[in-house]
Write a protein that holds these residues in place. Structure first.
Motif, mmCIF file in Angstrom:
data_model
loop_
_atom_site.group_PDB
_atom_site.id
_atom_site.type_symbol
_atom_site.label_atom_id
_atom_site.label_comp_id
_atom_site.label_asym_id
_atom_site.label_seq_id
_atom_site.Cartn_x
_atom_site.Cartn_y
_atom_site.Cartn_z
ATOM 1 N N VAL A 74 0.988 -1.135 0.015
ATOM 2 C CA VAL A 74 0.077 0.117 -0.072
ATOM 3 C C VAL A 74 0.713 1.323 0.167
ATOM 4 C CG1 VAL A 74 -1.723 1.346 1.143
ATOM 5 C CG2 VAL A 74 -1.769 -1.265 1.434
ATOM 6 N N ILE A 75 0.850 2.083 -1.131
ATOM 7 C CA ILE A 75 1.758 3.063 -1.202
ATOM 8 C C ILE A 75 1.069 4.450 -1.174
ATOM 9 C CG2 ILE A 75 3.164 4.268 -2.955
ATOM 10 C CD1 ILE A 75 4.240 1.631 -3.884
ATOM 11 N N ALA A 76 1.521 5.525 -0.455
ATOM 12 C CA ALA A 76 1.022 6.817 -0.323
ATOM 13 C C ALA A 76 1.959 7.779 -0.466
ATOM 14 C CB ALA A 76 0.108 6.897 0.976
ATOM 15 N N LEU A 77 1.628 9.067 -0.435
ATOM 16 C CA LEU A 77 2.580 10.001 -0.183
ATOM 17 C C LEU A 77 2.277 10.658 1.008
ATOM 18 C CD1 LEU A 77 2.379 11.569 -3.824
ATOM 19 C CD2 LEU A 77 4.071 10.078 -2.909
ATOM 20 N N ARG A 78 3.514 10.807 1.921
ATOM 21 C CA ARG A 78 3.464 12.011 2.987
ATOM 22 C C ARG A 78 4.458 12.779 3.203
ATOM 23 N NH1 ARG A 78 0.366 11.020 7.472
ATOM 24 N NH2 ARG A 78 2.009 11.815 8.650
ATOM 25 N N ALA A 79 4.491 14.261 3.336
ATOM 26 C CA ALA A 79 5.519 14.797 3.615
ATOM 27 C C ALA A 79 6.395 14.909 2.539
ATOM 28 C CB ALA A 79 6.076 14.708 4.788
ATOM 29 N N GLY A 80 6.159 14.850 1.268
ATOM 30 C CA GLY A 80 6.935 14.895 0.120
ATOM 31 C C GLY A 80 7.779 13.553 -0.102
ATOM 32 N N GLN A 81 7.316 12.368 0.687
ATOM 33 C CA GLN A 81 8.016 11.174 0.552
ATOM 34 C C GLN A 81 6.933 9.911 0.332
ATOM 35 O OE1 GLN A 81 11.316 10.614 1.005
ATOM 36 N NE2 GLN A 81 11.804 12.747 1.647
ATOM 37 N N ALA A 82 7.513 9.048 -0.687
ATOM 38 C CA ALA A 82 6.501 7.959 -0.981
ATOM 39 C C ALA A 82 6.715 7.076 0.165
ATOM 40 C CB ALA A 82 7.126 7.249 -2.210
ATOM 41 N N VAL A 83 5.641 6.639 0.786
ATOM 42 C CA VAL A 83 5.889 5.445 1.977
ATOM 43 C C VAL A 83 4.994 4.313 1.865
ATOM 44 C CG1 VAL A 83 5.819 7.482 3.594
ATOM 45 C CG2 VAL A 83 3.778 6.854 2.876
ATOM 46 N N VAL A 84 5.249 3.304 2.321
ATOM 47 C CA VAL A 84 4.533 1.879 2.183
ATOM 48 C C VAL A 84 4.045 1.509 3.557
ATOM 49 C CG1 VAL A 84 6.801 0.557 2.476
ATOM 50 C CG2 VAL A 84 4.683 -0.089 1.311
ATOM 51 N N LEU A 85 2.880 1.128 3.494
ATOM 52 C CA LEU A 85 2.165 0.497 4.920
ATOM 53 C C LEU A 85 2.875 -0.752 5.254
ATOM 54 C CD1 LEU A 85 -0.151 1.324 6.537
ATOM 55 C CD2 LEU A 85 -1.593 -0.309 5.504
ATOM 56 N N THR A 86 3.439 -0.670 6.538
ATOM 57 C CA THR A 86 4.101 -1.959 7.035
ATOM 58 C C THR A 86 3.724 -2.143 8.471
ATOM 59 O OG1 THR A 86 5.991 -0.538 8.003
ATOM 60 C CG2 THR A 86 6.399 -1.505 5.738
ATOM 61 N N THR A 87 3.761 -3.592 8.809
ATOM 62 C CA THR A 87 3.610 -4.202 9.976
ATOM 63 C C THR A 87 4.985 -4.846 10.331
ATOM 64 O OG1 THR A 87 2.691 -6.384 8.953
ATOM 65 C CG2 THR A 87 1.219 -4.527 9.347
ATOM 66 N N GLU A 144 17.611 4.015 -4.544
ATOM 67 C CA GLU A 144 16.563 4.574 -5.578
ATOM 68 C C GLU A 144 16.299 6.046 -5.794
ATOM 69 O OE1 GLU A 144 15.520 2.610 -8.071
ATOM 70 O OE2 GLU A 144 16.555 0.785 -7.365
ATOM 71 N N ASP A 145 16.816 6.637 -4.759
ATOM 72 C CA ASP A 145 16.516 8.073 -4.635
ATOM 73 C C ASP A 145 17.460 9.037 -5.379
ATOM 74 O OD1 ASP A 145 15.428 10.513 -4.012
ATOM 75 O OD2 ASP A 145 15.454 10.478 -1.838
ATOM 76 N N GLY A 164 11.754 9.020 -8.143
ATOM 77 C CA GLY A 164 12.994 9.343 -7.412
ATOM 78 C C GLY A 164 14.017 9.981 -8.330
ATOM 79 N N LEU A 165 13.209 10.972 -9.058
ATOM 80 C CA LEU A 165 14.250 11.864 -10.183
ATOM 81 C C LEU A 165 13.737 13.220 -10.004
ATOM 82 C CD1 LEU A 165 13.438 9.941 -13.184
ATOM 83 C CD2 LEU A 165 15.434 9.701 -11.926
ATOM 84 N N SER A 166 14.711 14.150 -10.300
ATOM 85 C CA SER A 166 14.519 15.564 -10.434
ATOM 86 C C SER A 166 13.924 16.124 -11.794
ATOM 87 C CB SER A 166 15.710 16.222 -10.004
ATOM 88 O OG SER A 166 15.621 17.873 -10.227
ATOM 89 N N LEU A 167 12.693 16.404 -11.688
ATOM 90 C CA LEU A 167 11.977 16.699 -12.858
ATOM 91 C C LEU A 167 12.162 18.177 -13.407
ATOM 92 C CD1 LEU A 167 8.971 14.500 -12.679
ATOM 93 C CD2 LEU A 167 11.082 13.894 -13.495
ATOM 94 N N HIS A 168 12.273 18.324 -14.785
ATOM 95 C CA HIS A 168 12.520 19.748 -15.421
ATOM 96 C C HIS A 168 11.018 20.483 -15.113
ATOM 97 C CE1 HIS A 168 12.685 23.165 -18.336
ATOM 98 N NE2 HIS A 168 13.988 23.045 -17.892
ATOM 99 N N LYS A 169 10.983 21.584 -14.164
ATOM 100 C CA LYS A 169 9.708 22.101 -13.860
ATOM 101 C C LYS A 169 8.792 22.556 -15.172
ATOM 102 C CE LYS A 169 7.778 26.149 -11.371
ATOM 103 N NZ LYS A 169 7.987 27.291 -10.581
ATOM 104 N N GLN A 170 9.402 23.462 -16.222
ATOM 105 C CA GLN A 170 8.757 23.682 -17.237
ATOM 106 C C GLN A 170 8.114 22.912 -18.285
ATOM 107 O OE1 GLN A 170 7.253 26.825 -17.368
ATOM 108 N NE2 GLN A 170 8.352 27.339 -15.439
ATOM 109 N N PRO A 214 9.132 5.118 4.932
ATOM 110 C CA PRO A 214 9.558 5.898 3.512
ATOM 111 C C PRO A 214 10.231 4.741 2.714
ATOM 112 C CG PRO A 214 10.070 7.195 5.498
ATOM 113 C CD PRO A 214 9.557 5.946 6.129
ATOM 114 N N VAL A 215 9.685 4.617 1.447
ATOM 115 C CA VAL A 215 10.222 3.669 0.447
ATOM 116 C C VAL A 215 11.570 3.961 0.349
ATOM 117 C CG1 VAL A 215 10.295 3.378 -2.067
ATOM 118 C CG2 VAL A 215 8.002 3.808 -0.806
ATOM 119 N N PHE A 216 12.239 5.188 0.470
ATOM 120 C CA PHE A 216 13.797 5.376 0.096
ATOM 121 C C PHE A 216 14.340 4.857 1.510
ATOM 122 C CE2 PHE A 216 12.347 8.463 -3.216
ATOM 123 C CZ PHE A 216 12.336 7.568 -4.210
ATOM 124 N N ASP A 217 13.834 4.732 2.525
ATOM 125 C CA ASP A 217 14.808 3.988 3.565
ATOM 126 C C ASP A 217 14.852 2.522 3.429
ATOM 127 O OD1 ASP A 217 14.447 6.266 5.228
ATOM 128 O OD2 ASP A 217 13.246 5.539 6.699
#
Length: 313
Positions: free
Chosen positions: A17-30, A128-129, A256-262, A120-123
């Motif tokens: 289960v993936i969501a976004l929180r505070a600018g990070q992709a996160v996954v639901l874990t137990t 990958e970030d 996990g990339l920096s994208l060109h704004k315009q 956080p997915v990148f933890d």
């Protein structure tokens, strides 16, 4: 087929289960029985459960307090030796097969409930970030990969290609699973040491998971990164209205990339995916920015397209 006897195959279901929180992709874990981070996971009982999906929805809510929205089946994971993350130690009884599912949500409460957390997915995958350039973990990972390759040209080519170790190699964000499997083969992730009684790998400050759950998350992240380009899945992770800057940040958090704004904005407008609301947000920290909403599917009946990801690397 057996669900839990001495012989046969035991079927389990796992949810990414993936969501976004505070600018990070996160996954639901137990947590697994040994305390290791794990995906929500449960057995499928053919005598009780009518479908895989209904069983999945029931145990995810039971374990985490989180109700699932849209889900799609990922893959079936059945490598020999895999074990349920909730199994107690003891002799193997049945072959473990897990059917993985991917779910996306725009609703990620602070505390999902029970034993659940947003990780956080990148933890989990430090390498990958690339939003701020080459991740710091590569200073440890690159020499370790080269040492593993040794004089084997095929190994070296795999490592250089998957991890973009030379200037002519382009980083492909979709190949998440291939990178994890190479690290596992090279003995550079903790799961490999655990499964094969190998020496502990160099510390990468990454987060190992129970059973093969990190492989399942890698499969899901690679699938999601691919789908960004041909389906409007990003909007399953965003609120009903958003600024274009927030939409770009969401795409970057997944890719996990920096994208060109315009270029990103032009791509969004060209695809016809969003519509201005005429309402402005003052929560941007600068000048008020206009809020947009997702338009939806093609009114002529075709599928809505995805987003171009014009990277800055």
């Amino acid at each position: 087929m057996s669900n839990g006897g001495e012989q046969g195959v035991r079927i389990g279901l796992s949810a990414v289960v993936i969501a976004l929180r505070a600018g990070q992709a996160v996954v639901l874990t137990t947590h697994a029985a040994d305390g290791a981070p794990a995906l929500p996971f449960g057995p499928f009982d053919p005598a009780r459960d009518r479908t895989f999906e209904l069983a999945l929805r029931a145990f995810v809510t039971e374990q985490t307090g989180f109700p699932l929205g849209f889900v799609e089946q990922l893959y079936t994971f059945g490598d020999a030796g895999r074990a349920s993350p909730r199994a107690t130690p003891g002799p193997e009884r049945a072959r473990e097969v897990s059917v993985g599912y991917l779910a996306l949500t725009a609703d990620a409460p602070q505390a999902p409930g029970l034993d659940a957390a947003w990780t956080p997915v990148f933890d989990i995958f430090r390498w990958e970030d690339w939003r701020n350039g080459q991740p710091a973990v590569m200073t440890t990972l690159e020499p370790a990969l080269r040492a593993w390759a040794g004089g084997d040209a095929r190994r070296l080519a795999r490592a250089e290609t998957l991890f973009a170790l030379t200037p002519e190699r382009r980083w492909n964000e979709e190949r998440v699973l291939e990178r994890y499997e190479l690290l596992y083969e090279a003995g550079l992730v903790a799961e490999s040491a655990r499964d094969h009684n190998r020496q502990a790998p160099p510390t990468l400050s990454d987060l190992p998971m129970a059973s093969d759950h990190r492989r399942i998350v890698a499969t899901a992240l690679g699938r999601l990164r691919s789908k960004l380009k041909y389906r409007p899945v990003l909007f399953d992770l965003t609120p009903d209205t958003f600024t274009l800057s927030a939409l770009q940040a969401a795409a970057e958090a997944v890719a996990g990339l920096s994208l060109h704004k315009q270029n990103f904005r032009r791509g969004v407008e060209r695809a016809g995916l969003v519509q201005a609301t005429g309402v402005f947000s003052s929560d941007t920290g600068g000048r008020p920015a206009e809020l947009f909403r997702f338009v939806g599917a093609d009114p002529l009946g075709g599928p809505a397209p995805g987003l171009t990801l014009p990277g800055q690397r």
